[in-house]
Write a protein that holds these residues in place. Structure first.
Motif, PDB file in Angstrom:
ATOM      1  N   PRO A 148      33.083  12.093  89.385  1.00 21.49           N
ATOM      2  CA  PRO A 148      33.356  12.552  87.945  1.00 21.49           C
ATOM      3  C   PRO A 148      32.517  13.937  87.886  1.00 21.49           C
ATOM      4  N   TYR A 149      33.030  14.965  87.181  1.00 20.29           N
ATOM      5  CA  TYR A 149      32.587  16.139  86.955  1.00 20.29           C
ATOM      6  C   TYR A 149      32.816  16.536  85.338  1.00 20.29           C
ATOM      7  N   ILE A 150      32.032  17.765  85.086  1.00 20.17           N
ATOM      8  CA  ILE A 150      32.273  18.100  83.717  1.00 20.17           C
ATOM      9  C   ILE A 150      33.522  18.940  83.531  1.00 20.17           C
ATOM     10  N   ARG A 151      34.345  18.488  82.765  1.00 19.73           N
ATOM     11  CA  ARG A 151      35.781  19.049  82.694  1.00 19.73           C
ATOM     12  C   ARG A 151      36.176  19.435  81.282  1.00 19.73           C
ATOM     13  N   GLY A 152      35.392  18.965  80.271  1.00 18.13           N
ATOM     14  CA  GLY A 152      35.685  18.806  78.794  1.00 18.13           C
ATOM     15  C   GLY A 152      36.133  20.461  78.363  1.00 18.13           C
ATOM     16  N   TYR A 153      35.684  21.576  78.920  1.00 22.45           N
ATOM     17  CA  TYR A 153      35.994  22.900  78.558  1.00 22.45           C
ATOM     18  C   TYR A 153      37.594  23.212  78.826  1.00 22.45           C
ATOM     19  N   LYS A 154      38.035  22.514  79.779  1.00 22.43           N
ATOM     20  CA  LYS A 154      39.462  22.867  80.292  1.00 22.43           C
ATOM     21  C   LYS A 154      40.621  22.222  79.426  1.00 22.43           C
ATOM     22  N   THR A 155      41.736  22.946  79.347  1.00 20.07           N
ATOM     23  CA  THR A 155      42.745  22.642  78.259  1.00 20.07           C
ATOM     24  C   THR A 155      43.137  21.336  78.584  1.00 20.07           C
ATOM     25  N   GLU A 156      43.360  20.716  79.671  1.00 17.52           N
ATOM     26  CA  GLU A 156      43.900  19.357  79.876  1.00 17.52           C
ATOM     27  C   GLU A 156      43.226  18.412  79.548  1.00 17.52           C
ATOM     28  N   ALA A 157      41.864  18.598  79.455  1.00 17.21           N
ATOM     29  CA  ALA A 157      40.706  17.673  78.838  1.00 17.21           C
ATOM     30  C   ALA A 157      40.564  17.674  77.442  1.00 17.21           C
ATOM     31  N   CYS A 158      40.935  18.469  76.770  1.00 18.33           N
ATOM     32  CA  CYS A 158      40.843  18.806  75.139  1.00 18.33           C
ATOM     33  C   CYS A 158      42.232  18.511  74.522  1.00 18.33           C
ATOM     34  N   GLU A 159      41.975  17.910  73.496  1.00 22.01           N
ATOM     35  CA  GLU A 159      43.143  17.622  72.483  1.00 22.01           C
ATOM     36  C   GLU A 159      43.044  18.702  71.319  1.00 22.01           C
ATOM     37  N   SER A 160      42.016  19.270  71.163  1.00 24.32           N
ATOM     38  CA  SER A 160      41.711  20.443  70.072  1.00 24.32           C
ATOM     39  C   SER A 160      40.753  21.189  70.391  1.00 24.32           C
ATOM     40  N   MET A 161      40.867  22.481  69.451  1.00 23.69           N
ATOM     41  CA  MET A 161      39.527  23.571  69.655  1.00 23.69           C
ATOM     42  C   MET A 161      38.400  22.775  69.325  1.00 23.69           C
ATOM     43  N   VAL A 162      38.373  21.817  68.350  1.00 27.89           N
ATOM     44  CA  VAL A 162      37.169  21.288  67.779  1.00 27.89           C
ATOM     45  C   VAL A 162      36.585  20.418  68.992  1.00 27.89           C
ATOM     46  N   GLN A 163      37.277  19.847  69.790  1.00 25.30           N
ATOM     47  CA  GLN A 163      36.684  19.151  70.757  1.00 25.30           C
ATOM     48  C   GLN A 163      35.914  20.045  71.794  1.00 25.30           C
ATOM     49  N   PHE A 164      36.934  21.053  72.072  1.00 18.59           N
ATOM     50  CA  PHE A 164      36.068  22.075  72.955  1.00 18.59           C
ATOM     51  C   PHE A 164      34.746  22.650  72.485  1.00 18.59           C
ATOM     52  N   THR A 165      34.679  22.804  71.369  1.00 18.39           N
ATOM     53  CA  THR A 165      33.328  23.635  70.780  1.00 18.39           C
ATOM     54  C   THR A 165      32.046  22.330  70.691  1.00 18.39           C
ATOM     55  N   HIS A 166      32.745  21.012  70.833  1.00 21.59           N
ATOM     56  CA  HIS A 166      31.584  19.981  70.895  1.00 21.59           C
ATOM     57  C   HIS A 166      31.049  19.930  72.282  1.00 21.59           C
TER      58      HIS A 166
END
Length: 287
Positions: A148-166
Motif C-alpha cells: 500500500p502507498y499514499i494515493r489520496g492526492y490522486k483523482t481516482e482516490a478522491c471523491e471530492s476536493m474536500v477529501q483532497f485537502t484533508h
C-alpha cells in the motif's frame, strides 16, 4: 509562493516513486525491500527496532508462504501496531490512521468512519483491520502483490476536493510520521472536518506546512468577492503541467497558472487540473 520542488506539497516523492511490488523470482534483496516498505507504510514511517520486527512472518513471506497482502495484515494486527495506533489513540484518530496506513487516503465522510467504529464495537480490532484489507477498494488498488502507498492526492482516490485537502492534514510529505512530531498527537485531526465536510487550506511543508493546523476560521464562511453561500472563493495555484493524453504534442511544461474558484466549483476544477496533468501547488482562501 515560489513554484518548484517545495511547491509540490510533499507529494512529489509519492508521485515519482514506482509502487513496490512482489514479482515471481524476486531476489532476497528485493524481498527485504518489500518488507521494509510494508513496515514504513503500515507503521506510518515509525522507526522499527530490530527486536520489534516480526521475524517469523518475515521468514514466511520470504519463503513464499505469505503474499504481500498477507504480510500487511500480519503487521497491521500485530501488538506493535495495536499499541501505537489503537489502544493509545482516540477512536476516530485510530480510524483516520487506518485509512492512511492501509488504503493510502483519508476517509470520505462521517458515515465511512462510523461504519468502522461499528465494526470495532461489534467484532473487534482484528475484524476491522480485515475490513480494510478485504475490501474491493484494496484489491483494486493494491491486489495481493503491491505494498500500500499514499494515493489520496490522486483523482481516482478522491471523491471530492474536500477529501483532497484533508490528505494534507494527515500527510505532510513522504518522510512524515503518523504520530512523532505531529501537533495533533493521538487526538483526531479530521473528525470535525469530516463531519462538516469542511475543506482546509493546502500549505506547502517547505514553509510552515510541517506544523500547520486547521485555523479556527472555517473555510465554509462566506468570504470574498463572488463567494457563494456555501463557502469562500479559493486561490488555486497550479504548476508543472505535464504532457499527457490531452496534450501529447508538446514535450514542454506549460506555464504556471492561478485560478480563483468559488467553493462549489472546487471539485470540478480539481478534476480538470489533474486530467490535464497539472500539479496543485497550493489552495488558500481569498482574503
Amino acid at each position: 509562493m515560489v513554484f518548484g520542488p517545495a511547491s509540490r506539497l510533499g507529494v512529489s516523492r509519492f508521485d515519482e516513486t514506482p509502487p513496490v511490488e512482489w514479482v515471481p523470482g524476486s531476489s532476497p534483496e528485493d524481498l527485504e525491500t518489500i518488507i521494509n516498505a510494508v513496515y514504513r507504510q503500515v507503521l506510518g514511517n515509525a522507526y522499527v527496532m530490530e527486536s520489534e520486527r516480526l521475524s517469523v512472518p518475515e521468514s514466511q513471506f520470504k519463503r513464499g508462504e505469505l503474499s504481500v497482502r498477507d504480510f500487511v495484515r500480519v503487521v497491521a494486527k500485530s501488538d506493535l501496531y495495536r499499541s501505537r495506533f489503537f489502544t493509545s489513540c482516540a477512536r476516530y484518530r485510530a480510524i483516520e490512521l487506518n485509512f492512511r496506513h492501509l488504503l493510502g487516503r483519508t476517509p470520505y465522510d462521517l458515515e465511512e468512519m462510523r461504519a468502522h467504529s461499528t465494526i470495532l464495537d461489534t467484532k473487534g480490532f482484528e475484524a476491522d483491520i480485515d475490513s480494510y484489507l478485504d475490501s474491493d477498494e484494496y484489491q483494486n488498488a493494491f491486489g495481493e502483490d503491491f505494498v500500500p502507498y499514499i494515493r489520496g492526492y490522486k483523482t481516482e482516490a478522491c471523491e471530492s476536493m474536500v477529501q483532497f485537502t484533508h490528505l494534507f492534514q494527515m500527510v505532510r510529505g513522504a518522510s512524515t510520521s503518523s504520530l512523532k512530531g505531529d501537533l495533533a498527537g493521538k487526538q483526531p485531526k479530521l473528525n470535525s472536518l469530516v463531519i462538516n465536510q469542511t475543506p482546509t487550506p493546502v500549505v506547502s511543508p517547505a514553509s510552515d506546512g510541517a506544523s500547520f493546523r486547521n485555523p479556527p476560521l472555517g473555510s465554509r464562511t462566506r468570504h470574498g468577492v463572488g463567494a457563494s453561500a456555501e463557502g469562500k472563493v479559493f486561490r488555486v495555484e497550479v504548476t508543472g503541467y505535464k504532457s499527457n493524453a490531452v496534450n501529447r504534442v508538446s514535450k514542454f511544461r506549460r506555464s504556471n497558472q492561478v485560478f480563483l474558484v468559488p467553493f462549489d466549483k472546487l471539485s470540478e476544477q480539481y478534476k480538470r487540473i489533474h486530467k490535464q496533468g497539472g500539479v496543485i501547488a497550493s489552495i488558500t482562501p481569498v482574503n
